[in-house]
Design an enzyme around this catalytic site. Structure first.
Site, PDB file in Angstrom:
ATOM      1  N   GLY A  47     -28.993  -5.103 -11.091  1.00  0.00           N
ATOM      2  CA  GLY A  47     -29.839  -6.183 -11.585  1.00  0.00           C
ATOM      3  C   GLY A  47     -29.457  -6.671 -12.962  1.00  0.00           C
ATOM      4  N   ARG A  48     -29.189  -5.753 -13.884  1.00  0.00           N
ATOM      5  CA  ARG A  48     -28.907  -6.156 -15.268  1.00  0.00           C
ATOM      6  C   ARG A  48     -27.489  -6.707 -15.418  1.00  0.00           C
ATOM      7  NH1 ARG A  48     -29.540  -0.884 -14.468  1.00  0.00           N
ATOM      8  NH2 ARG A  48     -27.933   0.637 -15.012  1.00  0.00           N
ATOM      9  N   LYS A  50     -42.468   3.064 -10.729  1.00  0.00           N
ATOM     10  CA  LYS A  50     -42.756   2.193  -9.592  1.00  0.00           C
ATOM     11  C   LYS A  50     -43.537   2.941  -8.515  1.00  0.00           C
ATOM     12  CE  LYS A  50     -38.657  -0.823  -9.887  1.00  0.00           C
ATOM     13  NZ  LYS A  50     -37.430  -1.244  -9.171  1.00  0.00           N
ATOM     14  N   HIS A 106     -37.707 -13.048 -42.832  1.00  0.00           N
ATOM     15  CA  HIS A 106     -39.043 -13.053 -43.407  1.00  0.00           C
ATOM     16  C   HIS A 106     -39.984 -12.166 -42.608  1.00  0.00           C
ATOM     17  CE1 HIS A 106     -38.161 -16.304 -46.292  1.00  0.00           C
ATOM     18  NE2 HIS A 106     -37.286 -16.656 -45.373  1.00  0.00           N
ATOM     19  N   GLU A 143     -31.319   0.429 -20.275  1.00  0.00           N
ATOM     20  CA  GLU A 143     -31.408   0.845 -18.881  1.00  0.00           C
ATOM     21  C   GLU A 143     -30.093   1.451 -18.414  1.00  0.00           C
ATOM     22  OE1 GLU A 143     -34.118  -1.235 -15.958  1.00  0.00           O
ATOM     23  OE2 GLU A 143     -32.173  -1.807 -15.104  1.00  0.00           O
ATOM     24  N   LYS A 200     -33.534  -8.227  -4.471  1.00  0.00           N
ATOM     25  CA  LYS A 200     -32.481  -7.767  -3.574  1.00  0.00           C
ATOM     26  C   LYS A 200     -33.062  -7.212  -2.278  1.00  0.00           C
ATOM     27  CE  LYS A 200     -29.171  -5.426  -5.499  1.00  0.00           C
ATOM     28  NZ  LYS A 200     -28.413  -4.300  -6.104  1.00  0.00           N
ATOM     29  N   GLU A 251     -43.770  -6.130  -7.979  1.00  0.00           N
ATOM     30  CA  GLU A 251     -44.214  -7.198  -8.865  1.00  0.00           C
ATOM     31  C   GLU A 251     -43.740  -8.567  -8.355  1.00  0.00           C
ATOM     32  OE1 GLU A 251     -43.286  -3.583 -11.551  1.00  0.00           O
ATOM     33  OE2 GLU A 251     -42.459  -4.542  -9.749  1.00  0.00           O
TER      34      GLU A 251
END
Length: 537
Positions: free
Chosen positions: A254-255, A498, A371, A340, A193, A199
């Site tokens: 974002g999410r 960050k 399993h 978050e 954005k 990153e």
């Protein structure tokens, strides 16, 4: 708490015995999904009290404020209008004098046109070759949403396009994503954005260098990079043409962004029509959430049950168990959405929380998990509520046998139903003794049961179904946040790491003594890292 104490002594075996219709009465249908929540430790009074809790907490008012574009993200002074991303084109929603629905559809139109160019091969790279590889570069919601949707809807994807994802700043991620690819036929979608996420921009610059190392011309960047961002200046400086920037608004977290331009990679993979079907599933669940009374409202009830399990039954985690291989990334997507959003220690007004908030969300597709970790679910000392997700039909039927259409899918679903049943009812010592098991082994074979679960069913995993599932959990998480009185749309805890990482990265690049600002452990680790880095491979 009186009711909680009363329910604490009741077992699901007893609750089902007392109400023969329980398994059909405690169900809901909405937006193509069927929810069975009968295997929760609840009765009529529990639901009535939870509905009253929702009324007292102002769920209806907070819901209206969110849908109307009010500043429900108070600490950042923003609306949370992810629901506008899937509003129909004939609707309007005016926020600060702007019709945000019109803005959304203008971007969707541009996304569709670009996607069709890539899919048809008419968009040509710098050397005149069509694009065959698309790499999405993002992190957090700019990665988890698109990669989850791509994996979930791979059945509907155009297989001639190789879609890959890079999020981790570890150089290995980009190295493996680009390995064996021809830059002349590769497109990068940079999702940030601000176009400043450390990153993402680090990976984007490395991708740019990889591309230019093969193509050797700065002009190539404009044909091999597009951006999803709100920072036009930074994208142009990177070399991305202005018409190849797809806007993303401040009111999209974002999410919550997979239905926005962040979903460009998804649209390229599955095409605009399927993407619109996914938006339709989201919209159908949005409408249900807005209109249904709380006691018949699927997202609201799932949110209230999560609060009940978390705060009253002491369940600190929640397992999401899709019996569908295509949903392999769905638990990870929900992990961010839930943790978050609601991993907060203060309320909206800044007061400390007086109870536990978001559970730890995790999971794995069935039958793999059976399993692996199901042993703990059945006989462990921790209570782990489970959400099972299954489908009436497989997208990849394995053939007929004995008059049945798909015995392999039948086996898959038999496992789902058996696991939910076993968690609820367990197996008593008496039943085990009746099988002639030696007394010394009886305690080891007992499964106490009384482990709560929801089961979600749909006919098939379609784009519409995925959209409905995503919106279901979005609104469930929102409901939980309202009950706890927290802001589900900020994430200040993420920001601290960050800032510290950027400071430390600067220090690692030099040999100065700036590490004196750190604690003794961090200083020692930085020094050891410098020593390790200095050794020749």
């Amino acid at each position: 708490m009186t009711h909680h104490a009363h329910m604490g002594g009741r077992h699901l075996r007893e609750l089902f015995a007392d109400d023969p219709e329980r398994g059909t009465r405690w169900t809901l249908s909405a937006a193509g999904l069927y929810l069975d929540y009968s295997k929760n430790r609840i009765d009529d009074e529990t639901i009535a009290l939870l509905v009253e809790l929702a009324r007292h907490s102002g769920l209806s008012e907070r819901m209206a404020a969110m849908f109307d574009g009010e500043l429900v993200n108070a600490t950042e002074g923003r609306a949370a209008l992810h629901t506008a991303l899937r509003a129909p084109a004939n609707e309007s929603l005016w926020v600060d004098g702007v019709d945000v629905v019109a803005q959304v559809h203008a971007v969707l139109t541009r996304m569709a046109a670009f996607s069709e160019q890539i899919r048809s091969g008419t968009w040509l790279g710098h050397t005149g070759l069509p694009i065959r590889n698309v790499i999405n570069i993002g992190i957090g919601g700019s990665d988890l949403g698109p990669v989850m949707a791509f994996e979930a809807l791979k059945h509907y994807s155009q297989r001639g396009i190789d879609l890959r994802f890079v999020s981790n700043v570890d150089g290995t991620a980009l190295a493996e994503a680009t390995r064996g690819l021809d830059a002349a036929q590769t497109l990068f979608i940079v999702c940030s954005k601000s176009f400043g996420t450390l990153e993402t921009l680090t990976n984007a610059r490395a991708a740019r260098a990889w591309c230019l190392a093969q193509l050797g011309d700065e002009a190539a960047v404009a044909r091999h990079f597009v951006a999803v961002s709100s920072n036009a200046r930074a994208t142009v400086e990177f070399g991305i043409a202005p018409e190849q920037m797809f806007p993303l608004w401040d009111w999209v977290g974002g999410r919550y962004s997979m239905a926005s331009s962040i979903g460009l990679s998804t649209m390229i993979a599955i095409g605009p029509n399927h993407f619109n079907d996914m938006l339709g599933g989201m919209r159908a669940m949005d409408d249900h959430f807005r209109q249904a009374p709380v006691d018949r409202n699927m997202p609201a009830l799932m949110g209230l049950l999560a609060v009940w399990n978390n705060d009253f039954l002491g369940a600190a985690t929640q397992a999401v168990l899709p019996y569908e291989q295509y949903l392999s990334r769905f638990p990870a997507y929900l992990q961010q959405l839930t943790m978050e959003s609601n991993g907060k220690h203060v309320m909206r007004d800044g007061r400390p929380m007086g109870c536990e908030t978001a559970p730890v969300v995790w999971g794995e597709p069935g039958t793999n998990g059976q399993h692996s970790f199901y042993q703990l679910l059945h006989q462990g000392t921790r209570l782990v509520p489970c959400d099972f997700i299954g489908f009436g039909q497989s997208l990849n039927p394995m053939g007929a046998a004995g008059g049945r259409e798909d015995p392999q899918h039948d086996l898959l679903m038999a496992n789902l139903f058996a696991q939910a049943e076993a968690l609820a009812f367990g197996k008593t010592a008496e039943a085990i003794r009746a099988e002639g098991v030696p007394e010394a082994l009886v305690p080891h074979r007992v499964c106490e049961g009384n482990r709560p679960s929801n089961t979600l069913l749909a006919q098939r995993l379609t784009p519409h179904t995925l959209g409905a599932l995503v919106a279901l959990y979005e609104h469930s998480v929102f409901t939980q946040g309202v009950i706890w009185g927290i802001d589900s749309f900020d994430q200040w805890g993420v920001e601290l790491g960050k800032v510290l990482a950027e400071q430390t990265a600067t220090e690692l690049a030099g040999a100065d003594d700036a590490t004196s600002r750190h604690d003794s452990s961090t200083r020692a680790l930085i020094e050891r890292y410098r020593q390790l880095r200095a050794v020749r491979a």
